[in-house]
Design a protein around this motif. Structure first.
Motif, mmCIF file in Angstrom:
data_model
loop_
_atom_site.group_PDB
_atom_site.id
_atom_site.type_symbol
_atom_site.label_atom_id
_atom_site.label_comp_id
_atom_site.label_asym_id
_atom_site.label_seq_id
_atom_site.Cartn_x
_atom_site.Cartn_y
_atom_site.Cartn_z
ATOM 1 N N GLY A 74 50.711 -34.001 16.044
ATOM 2 C CA GLY A 74 50.636 -34.851 17.177
ATOM 3 C C GLY A 74 49.788 -35.987 16.716
ATOM 4 O O GLY A 74 49.451 -36.833 17.571
ATOM 5 N N GLY A 75 49.011 -35.983 15.426
ATOM 6 C CA GLY A 75 48.179 -37.026 15.238
ATOM 7 C C GLY A 75 48.785 -38.301 14.742
ATOM 8 O O GLY A 75 49.989 -38.303 14.571
ATOM 9 N N THR A 76 48.017 -39.340 14.824
ATOM 10 C CA THR A 76 48.630 -40.770 14.354
ATOM 11 C C THR A 76 48.495 -40.780 13.060
ATOM 12 O O THR A 76 49.124 -41.830 12.410
ATOM 13 C CB THR A 76 48.183 -41.930 15.288
ATOM 14 O OG1 THR A 76 46.905 -41.818 15.073
ATOM 15 C CG2 THR A 76 48.600 -41.379 16.702
ATOM 16 N N ARG A 77 47.616 -40.318 12.166
ATOM 17 C CA ARG A 77 47.324 -40.512 10.766
ATOM 18 C C ARG A 77 48.465 -40.392 9.836
ATOM 19 O O ARG A 77 49.010 -41.056 9.266
ATOM 20 C CB ARG A 77 46.351 -39.710 10.233
ATOM 21 C CG ARG A 77 44.946 -40.201 10.759
ATOM 22 C CD ARG A 77 43.587 -39.615 9.608
ATOM 23 N NE ARG A 77 44.107 -38.531 8.975
ATOM 24 C CZ ARG A 77 43.484 -37.361 9.270
ATOM 25 N NH1 ARG A 77 42.719 -37.026 10.283
ATOM 26 N NH2 ARG A 77 43.860 -36.332 8.330
ATOM 27 N N TRP A 78 49.343 -39.315 10.327
ATOM 28 C CA TRP A 78 50.859 -39.315 9.500
ATOM 29 C C TRP A 78 51.734 -40.579 9.592
ATOM 30 O O TRP A 78 51.992 -40.911 8.762
ATOM 31 C CB TRP A 78 51.272 -37.885 9.921
ATOM 32 C CG TRP A 78 52.702 -37.858 9.280
ATOM 33 C CD1 TRP A 78 52.760 -37.033 8.401
ATOM 34 C CD2 TRP A 78 54.027 -38.215 9.807
ATOM 35 N NE1 TRP A 78 54.214 -37.100 7.966
ATOM 36 C CE2 TRP A 78 54.994 -37.844 8.597
ATOM 37 C CE3 TRP A 78 54.318 -39.033 10.864
ATOM 38 C CZ2 TRP A 78 56.307 -38.096 8.937
ATOM 39 C CZ3 TRP A 78 55.871 -39.320 10.865
ATOM 40 C CH2 TRP A 78 56.466 -38.808 9.967
ATOM 41 N N LEU A 79 51.698 -40.891 10.916
ATOM 42 C CA LEU A 79 52.614 -42.014 11.258
ATOM 43 C C LEU A 79 52.066 -43.332 10.580
ATOM 44 O O LEU A 79 52.750 -44.190 10.081
ATOM 45 C CB LEU A 79 52.693 -42.389 12.756
ATOM 46 C CG LEU A 79 53.438 -43.493 13.209
ATOM 47 C CD1 LEU A 79 54.908 -43.316 12.679
ATOM 48 C CD2 LEU A 79 53.447 -43.588 14.638
ATOM 49 N N TRP A 80 50.728 -43.585 10.780
ATOM 50 C CA TRP A 80 50.120 -44.521 10.066
ATOM 51 C C TRP A 80 50.080 -44.804 8.417
ATOM 52 O O TRP A 80 50.508 -45.671 7.879
ATOM 53 C CB TRP A 80 48.660 -44.767 10.528
ATOM 54 C CG TRP A 80 48.607 -45.659 11.676
ATOM 55 C CD1 TRP A 80 48.142 -44.995 13.030
ATOM 56 C CD2 TRP A 80 49.039 -46.809 12.274
ATOM 57 N NE1 TRP A 80 48.247 -45.663 13.893
ATOM 58 C CE2 TRP A 80 48.747 -46.898 13.491
ATOM 59 C CE3 TRP A 80 49.474 -48.007 11.365
ATOM 60 C CZ2 TRP A 80 49.150 -48.092 14.400
ATOM 61 C CZ3 TRP A 80 49.619 -49.187 12.213
ATOM 62 C CH2 TRP A 80 49.500 -49.192 13.447
ATOM 63 N N ASN A 100 43.136 -42.551 3.100
ATOM 64 C CA ASN A 100 43.780 -41.688 3.989
ATOM 65 C C ASN A 100 44.508 -40.783 3.199
ATOM 66 O O ASN A 100 44.645 -39.566 3.179
ATOM 67 C CB ASN A 100 44.631 -42.192 5.048
ATOM 68 C CG ASN A 100 45.178 -41.389 6.033
ATOM 69 O OD1 ASN A 100 44.402 -40.325 6.387
ATOM 70 N ND2 ASN A 100 46.558 -41.469 6.466
#
Length: 123
Positions: free
Chosen positions: A11-17, A76
């Motif tokens: 559910g984190g956004t680091r993967w998407l970014w 990242n």
């Protein structure tokens, strides 16, 4: 059945970014190679030519965005590779802060360099 493993939080956004920055970097690198290897050849690139390109606000903005995006993407990726190798606890937190500090220094120096090329003086 194999379990799914990822250092990215669910559910984190680091993967998407990470994915968004990768796509952006592919496009900007293609632009870079086209401009500096096909339009202008390596032997034609000089400080003066770079300075002239940096005078263009669109080019300057793209290079600053490229700097920030590449820094985030790289840091990242390194952080998540270390977490995948088993980095946890106090060491994970220390590495995170060192990487954030290194990122800030890299971005500040990159902006200073871009400003020098563009002839922008803040002081």
């Amino acid at each position: 059945m194999a379990e799914r493993y990822s250092s990215f939080e669910e559910g984190g956004t680091r993967w998407l970014w990470q994915r968004i920055t990768a796509a952006f970097l592919v496009v900007v690198l293609a632009f870079h190679f086209f401009l500096l290897h096909f339009v202008n050849h390596a032997y034609e690139v000089s400080f003066m030519a770079s300075s002239i390109r940096m005078d263009n606000l669109l080019y300057y903005s793209l290079m600053i965005l490229f700097l920030v995006t590449a820094t985030f993407h790289g840091v990242n990726g390194v952080f998540n590779a270390l977490v995948n190798q088993g980095l946890t606890g106090r060491r994970k937190r220390a590495v995170k802060y060192v990487l954030v500090a290194a990122s800030v220094l890299l971005i500040v120096q990159g902006v200073r360099t871009a400003n020098a090329w563009a002839g922008i003086s803040l002081f």
